[in-house]
Write an enzyme that holds these catalytic residues in place. Structure first.
Site, PDB file in Angstrom:
ATOM      1  N   THR A  28       0.847  -1.183   0.000  1.00  0.00           N
ATOM      2  CA  THR A  28       0.000   0.000   0.000  1.00  0.00           C
ATOM      3  C   THR A  28       0.885   1.236   0.000  1.00  0.00           C
ATOM      4  O   THR A  28       1.700   1.409   0.910  1.00  0.00           O
ATOM      5  CB  THR A  28      -0.934   0.015   1.225  1.00  0.00           C
ATOM      6  OG1 THR A  28      -1.605  -1.245   1.317  1.00  0.00           O
ATOM      7  CG2 THR A  28      -1.961   1.114   1.094  1.00  0.00           C
ATOM      8  N   LYS A 140       4.048  -9.105   3.576  1.00  0.00           N
ATOM      9  CA  LYS A 140       2.689  -8.568   3.596  1.00  0.00           C
ATOM     10  C   LYS A 140       1.864  -9.441   2.657  1.00  0.00           C
ATOM     11  O   LYS A 140       1.498  -9.044   1.551  1.00  0.00           O
ATOM     12  CB  LYS A 140       2.678  -7.099   3.166  1.00  0.00           C
ATOM     13  CG  LYS A 140       1.430  -6.364   3.641  1.00  0.00           C
ATOM     14  CD  LYS A 140       1.618  -4.865   3.625  1.00  0.00           C
ATOM     15  CE  LYS A 140       0.432  -4.173   4.287  1.00  0.00           C
ATOM     16  NZ  LYS A 140       0.590  -2.705   4.309  1.00  0.00           N
ATOM     17  N   GLU A 173       4.622  -5.381  16.685  1.00  0.00           N
ATOM     18  CA  GLU A 173       4.179  -4.280  15.816  1.00  0.00           C
ATOM     19  C   GLU A 173       2.875  -3.735  16.348  1.00  0.00           C
ATOM     20  O   GLU A 173       2.465  -4.050  17.480  1.00  0.00           O
ATOM     21  CB  GLU A 173       4.001  -4.781  14.379  1.00  0.00           C
ATOM     22  CG  GLU A 173       2.990  -5.903  14.220  1.00  0.00           C
ATOM     23  CD  GLU A 173       2.972  -6.511  12.832  1.00  0.00           C
ATOM     24  OE1 GLU A 173       3.847  -6.172  12.012  1.00  0.00           O
ATOM     25  OE2 GLU A 173       2.085  -7.339  12.567  1.00  0.00           O
TER      26      GLU A 173
END
Length: 269
Positions: A28, A140, A173
């Protein structure tokens, strides 16, 4: 808008591996003034993911051109790119898939990031932990159910973001961001060789810190590590950098690291 295999459309084959198994990867990107920020890094991320997932995507020049074309149309906002193994076959075997699917979509930039930068954010500890898996760690990929559950629990709190541990209890995270904390001139970030996503902005920040007076260290650290921090930050490619104001009884007001990194992250190219 959506661009699927070069065509403006919003329908996908029901037997595409993305919908059947989450068999693919994505990135993204932030678009500013018609340009994809950190475009080479986003392409490199997808290339690395495809290699590790054995997805035979080869149209990198075409993909790059499509990303730049959509960015020029969008001017400012978000560009998301998904690569799946493609459509075909039945069951887990992907041997019948000969043509990977590329999906590009655009959307507006998240409006709340400006407020987060100005005010700082509050974190809440997520009850959902990330499974440790070195084969998928850092990627990802399209299997994001852990993040969906983390987000669902976060929405039951008043916090802005979730602090996430892995299944062994190490800081990893946030729901949709990477984590840094500073103790003096030492800057720490969780190791991501067992769980988590190695974000584009995380990679960029590590590279900037390596050339600075700060010392960056990737660590396995318990939740208590941030209690001694002078400053805590989160980042992703869209934010791109936000200071943390509160977590539980902790409060941080220092902005030394943020003030050093923020201008670099806002104009990374």
């Amino acid at each position: 808008m959506f661009l699927i295999n070069g065509l403006e459309q919003n329908t996908l084959a029901v037997n595409d591996r993305a919908t059947q198994f989450g068999d693919g990867c994505f990135t993204t990107a932030r678009v500013v003034n018609g340009r994809v920020q950190l475009l080479p890094a986003h392409i490199a991320r997808l290339q690395s993911a495809c290699q590790r997932l054995a997805i035979p995507f080869e149209l990198w020049s075409t993909l790059s051109d499509e990303m730049m074309m959509l960015a020029q149309r969008l001017q400012n906002g978000v560009l998301k790119i998904i690569l799946s193994r493609g459509a075909g076959g039945r069951g887990y075997s992907g041997s019948a898939c000969q043509t990977p699917t590329r999906i590009l979509s655009t959307s507006a930039a998240p409006a709340h990031y400006a407020r987060w930068k100005a005010e700082g954010i509050t974190l809440a500890l997520s009850p959902v932990t990330l499974g440790r898996n070195p084969y998928l760690a850092g990627l990802k990929h399209l299997n994001r159910l852990e993040q969906v559950l983390i987000r669902s629990h976060l929405e039951q709190t008043t916090a802005d973001e979730a602090l996430v541990l892995d299944s062994d209890g190490w800081l990893t995270e946030c729901c949709a961001a990477n984590l840094f904390w500073r103790c003096g001139q030492d800057v720490f970030t969780p190791r991501l060789d067992q769980a988590g996503v190695d974000g584009i902005m995380r990679q960029f920040i590590i590279a900037q810190l390596a050339r600075s007076a700060f010392r960056v260290v990737e660590v396995n650290a318990p939740l208590t590590a941030i209690a001694d921090a002078d400053e805590v930050l989160i980042c992703n490619a869209l934010m791109p950098l936000v200071p943390v104001q509160h977590y539980a009884e902790q409060q941080w007001s220092a902005r030394e690291l943020y003030q050093f990194l923020a201008p670099l992250c806002e104009s990374p190219d």
